[in-house]
Design a protein around this motif. Sequence first.
Motif, PDB file in Angstrom:
ATOM      1  N   ASP A 220      11.250 -25.475  30.244  1.00 32.10           N
ATOM      2  CA  ASP A 220      11.278 -24.957  31.605  1.00 32.10           C
ATOM      3  C   ASP A 220      10.082 -24.039  31.777  1.00 32.10           C
ATOM      4  O   ASP A 220       9.383 -23.717  30.808  1.00 32.10           O
ATOM      5  CB  ASP A 220      12.580 -24.200  31.883  1.00 32.10           C
ATOM      6  CG  ASP A 220      12.959 -24.223  33.370  1.00 32.10           C
ATOM      7  OD1 ASP A 220      12.065 -24.490  34.213  1.00 32.10           O
ATOM      8  OD2 ASP A 220      14.129 -23.990  33.681  1.00 32.10           O
ATOM      9  N   LYS A 221       9.826 -23.619  33.008  1.00 30.15           N
ATOM     10  CA  LYS A 221       8.673 -22.764  33.288  1.00 30.15           C
ATOM     11  C   LYS A 221       9.127 -21.486  33.981  1.00 30.15           C
ATOM     12  O   LYS A 221       8.847 -21.262  35.152  1.00 30.15           O
ATOM     13  CB  LYS A 221       7.651 -23.519  34.152  1.00 30.15           C
ATOM     14  CG  LYS A 221       6.821 -24.540  33.403  1.00 30.15           C
ATOM     15  CD  LYS A 221       5.800 -25.155  34.341  1.00 30.15           C
ATOM     16  CE  LYS A 221       4.745 -25.931  33.583  1.00 30.15           C
ATOM     17  NZ  LYS A 221       3.742 -26.506  34.497  1.00 30.15           N
TER      18      LYS A 221
ATOM     19  N   ILE B  86      11.216 -38.469  33.188  1.00 27.47           N
ATOM     20  CA  ILE B  86      11.672 -39.781  33.649  1.00 27.47           C
ATOM     21  C   ILE B  86      13.002 -40.196  33.028  1.00 27.47           C
ATOM     22  O   ILE B  86      13.875 -40.737  33.706  1.00 27.47           O
ATOM     23  CB  ILE B  86      10.587 -40.848  33.361  1.00 27.47           C
ATOM     24  CG1 ILE B  86       9.334 -40.549  34.188  1.00 27.47           C
ATOM     25  CG2 ILE B  86      11.100 -42.249  33.684  1.00 27.47           C
ATOM     26  CD1 ILE B  86       8.153 -41.441  33.859  1.00 27.47           C
ATOM     27  N   LYS B  87      13.175 -39.931  31.746  1.00 22.22           N
ATOM     28  CA  LYS B  87      14.399 -40.385  31.083  1.00 22.22           C
ATOM     29  C   LYS B  87      15.636 -39.726  31.691  1.00 22.22           C
ATOM     30  O   LYS B  87      16.650 -40.391  31.947  1.00 22.22           O
ATOM     31  CB  LYS B  87      14.313 -40.109  29.582  1.00 22.22           C
ATOM     32  CG  LYS B  87      13.246 -40.935  28.879  1.00 22.22           C
ATOM     33  CD  LYS B  87      13.109 -40.551  27.419  1.00 22.22           C
ATOM     34  CE  LYS B  87      11.970 -41.309  26.760  1.00 22.22           C
ATOM     35  NZ  LYS B  87      11.744 -40.875  25.364  1.00 22.22           N
ATOM     36  N   GLY B  88      15.560 -38.419  31.930  1.00 24.21           N
ATOM     37  CA  GLY B  88      16.677 -37.732  32.577  1.00 24.21           C
ATOM     38  C   GLY B  88      16.905 -38.247  33.981  1.00 24.21           C
ATOM     39  O   GLY B  88      18.049 -38.359  34.442  1.00 24.21           O
ATOM     40  N   PHE B  89      15.816 -38.563  34.676  1.00 28.52           N
ATOM     41  CA  PHE B  89      15.896 -39.107  36.031  1.00 28.52           C
ATOM     42  C   PHE B  89      16.617 -40.456  36.027  1.00 28.52           C
ATOM     43  O   PHE B  89      17.481 -40.713  36.878  1.00 28.52           O
ATOM     44  CB  PHE B  89      14.483 -39.258  36.587  1.00 28.52           C
ATOM     45  CG  PHE B  89      14.390 -39.908  37.935  1.00 28.52           C
ATOM     46  CD1 PHE B  89      14.928 -39.301  39.059  1.00 28.52           C
ATOM     47  CD2 PHE B  89      13.737 -41.125  38.087  1.00 28.52           C
ATOM     48  CE1 PHE B  89      14.831 -39.898  40.317  1.00 28.52           C
ATOM     49  CE2 PHE B  89      13.632 -41.730  39.332  1.00 28.52           C
ATOM     50  CZ  PHE B  89      14.182 -41.115  40.450  1.00 28.52           C
TER      51      PHE B  89
ATOM     52  N   ILE C 295      20.039 -32.256  39.509  1.00 26.79           N
ATOM     53  CA  ILE C 295      20.170 -30.817  39.301  1.00 26.79           C
ATOM     54  C   ILE C 295      21.322 -30.523  38.331  1.00 26.79           C
ATOM     55  O   ILE C 295      21.205 -29.674  37.437  1.00 26.79           O
ATOM     56  CB  ILE C 295      20.389 -30.088  40.641  1.00 26.79           C
ATOM     57  CG1 ILE C 295      19.196 -30.322  41.572  1.00 26.79           C
ATOM     58  CG2 ILE C 295      20.607 -28.599  40.402  1.00 26.79           C
ATOM     59  CD1 ILE C 295      17.856 -29.937  40.982  1.00 26.79           C
ATOM     60  N   LYS C 296      22.432 -31.233  38.497  1.00 26.71           N
ATOM     61  CA  LYS C 296      23.585 -31.042  37.614  1.00 26.71           C
ATOM     62  C   LYS C 296      23.235 -31.369  36.160  1.00 26.71           C
ATOM     63  O   LYS C 296      23.715 -30.708  35.227  1.00 26.71           O
ATOM     64  CB  LYS C 296      24.749 -31.917  38.079  1.00 26.71           C
ATOM     65  CG  LYS C 296      26.040 -31.686  37.300  1.00 26.71           C
ATOM     66  CD  LYS C 296      27.125 -32.668  37.693  1.00 26.71           C
ATOM     67  CE  LYS C 296      26.916 -34.020  37.012  1.00 26.71           C
ATOM     68  NZ  LYS C 296      28.069 -34.936  37.219  1.00 26.71           N
ATOM     69  N   ASN C 297      22.369 -32.364  35.994  1.00 26.21           N
ATOM     70  CA  ASN C 297      22.044 -32.840  34.645  1.00 26.21           C
ATOM     71  C   ASN C 297      20.833 -32.156  34.004  1.00 26.21           C
ATOM     72  O   ASN C 297      20.498 -32.456  32.855  1.00 26.21           O
ATOM     73  CB  ASN C 297      21.790 -34.354  34.679  1.00 26.21           C
ATOM     74  CG  ASN C 297      23.067 -35.141  34.877  1.00 26.21           C
ATOM     75  OD1 ASN C 297      24.149 -34.676  34.528  1.00 26.21           O
ATOM     76  ND2 ASN C 297      22.956 -36.337  35.444  1.00 26.21           N
ATOM     77  N   LEU C 298      20.174 -31.255  34.727  1.00 26.73           N
ATOM     78  CA  LEU C 298      18.959 -30.633  34.187  1.00 26.73           C
ATOM     79  C   LEU C 298      19.200 -29.944  32.847  1.00 26.73           C
ATOM     80  O   LEU C 298      18.381 -30.049  31.927  1.00 26.73           O
ATOM     81  CB  LEU C 298      18.380 -29.631  35.182  1.00 26.73           C
ATOM     82  CG  LEU C 298      17.392 -30.159  36.211  1.00 26.73           C
ATOM     83  CD1 LEU C 298      16.905 -29.036  37.099  1.00 26.73           C
ATOM     84  CD2 LEU C 298      16.221 -30.866  35.536  1.00 26.73           C
ATOM     85  N   GLU C 299      20.318 -29.230  32.735  1.00 24.80           N
ATOM     86  CA  GLU C 299      20.588 -28.524  31.487  1.00 24.80           C
ATOM     87  C   GLU C 299      20.845 -29.476  30.334  1.00 24.80           C
ATOM     88  O   GLU C 299      20.595 -29.147  29.173  1.00 24.80           O
ATOM     89  CB  GLU C 299      21.791 -27.592  31.662  1.00 24.80           C
ATOM     90  CG  GLU C 299      21.494 -26.372  32.533  1.00 24.80           C
ATOM     91  CD  GLU C 299      22.621 -25.363  32.509  1.00 24.80           C
ATOM     92  OE1 GLU C 299      23.553 -25.518  31.677  1.00 24.80           O
ATOM     93  OE2 GLU C 299      22.588 -24.432  33.317  1.00 24.80           O
TER      94      GLU C 299
END
Length: 233
Positions: free
Chosen positions: A155-156, A65-68, A55-59
Amino acid sequence: MEVKYDEIKVIGFDADDTLWINETYFRDAEEKFAALLEGYETKNTIDQDLFKMEIKNLELYGYGIKGFVLSMVESALELSNNNVSHDTLHKILDIGKEMISHPVELLPDVVEVLKQLSKKYRLIVLTKGDLLDQERKLERSDLSEYFHHVEVLSDKKESNYQHLLDHLEIDVKEFLMIGNSLKSDVLPLINIGAKAIHVPFHTTWQHEQVEDHETNGKEYQTISGLKELLKLV
């Protein structure tokens, strides 16, 4: 709650967990990650820390997958007080590569439903995640022929949908969205005056869950599988 779809001309489909399986692989990856870090913390703490990191890294990284994977690496460093081994970090990277290379598994009746609906409606894909990964999955799915347009959104939210519909010159009253997430695929569309149908998947990421009060008074239908669409539109 009866909703009429007489004005619909364009139908949008979410991709992950609506057309093909996705979230299941994230749950499996979380299990593997927890097993790798079990020497440092309890599974519950590891799960919670990873979710908070995502959640912290979403922005910064967005969805996908890469962000995960980057969040797993950062979480591993934090949980281990920077003592995690190089071997463990390599194994975390391997988890991500395995997810990316996993064959696309279509959900039941997808091809039949798209084939029928494409004869009457303009179909588009509206998904979020990593652009390269989503393009790769769509190509592997062999579903491209049924869609007039594919859009990978950052984003949606209401503004994302409204901007895209305006760009594609789609009247909001003529648009129907199909997806598994109430938060991302249903409520934003209802809020801007479009129609939406909810097709639940058996597992939902914590970030995508909504409270009951958020759906109160919202007019949408829920179906158990995509094939039910053929009876509604």
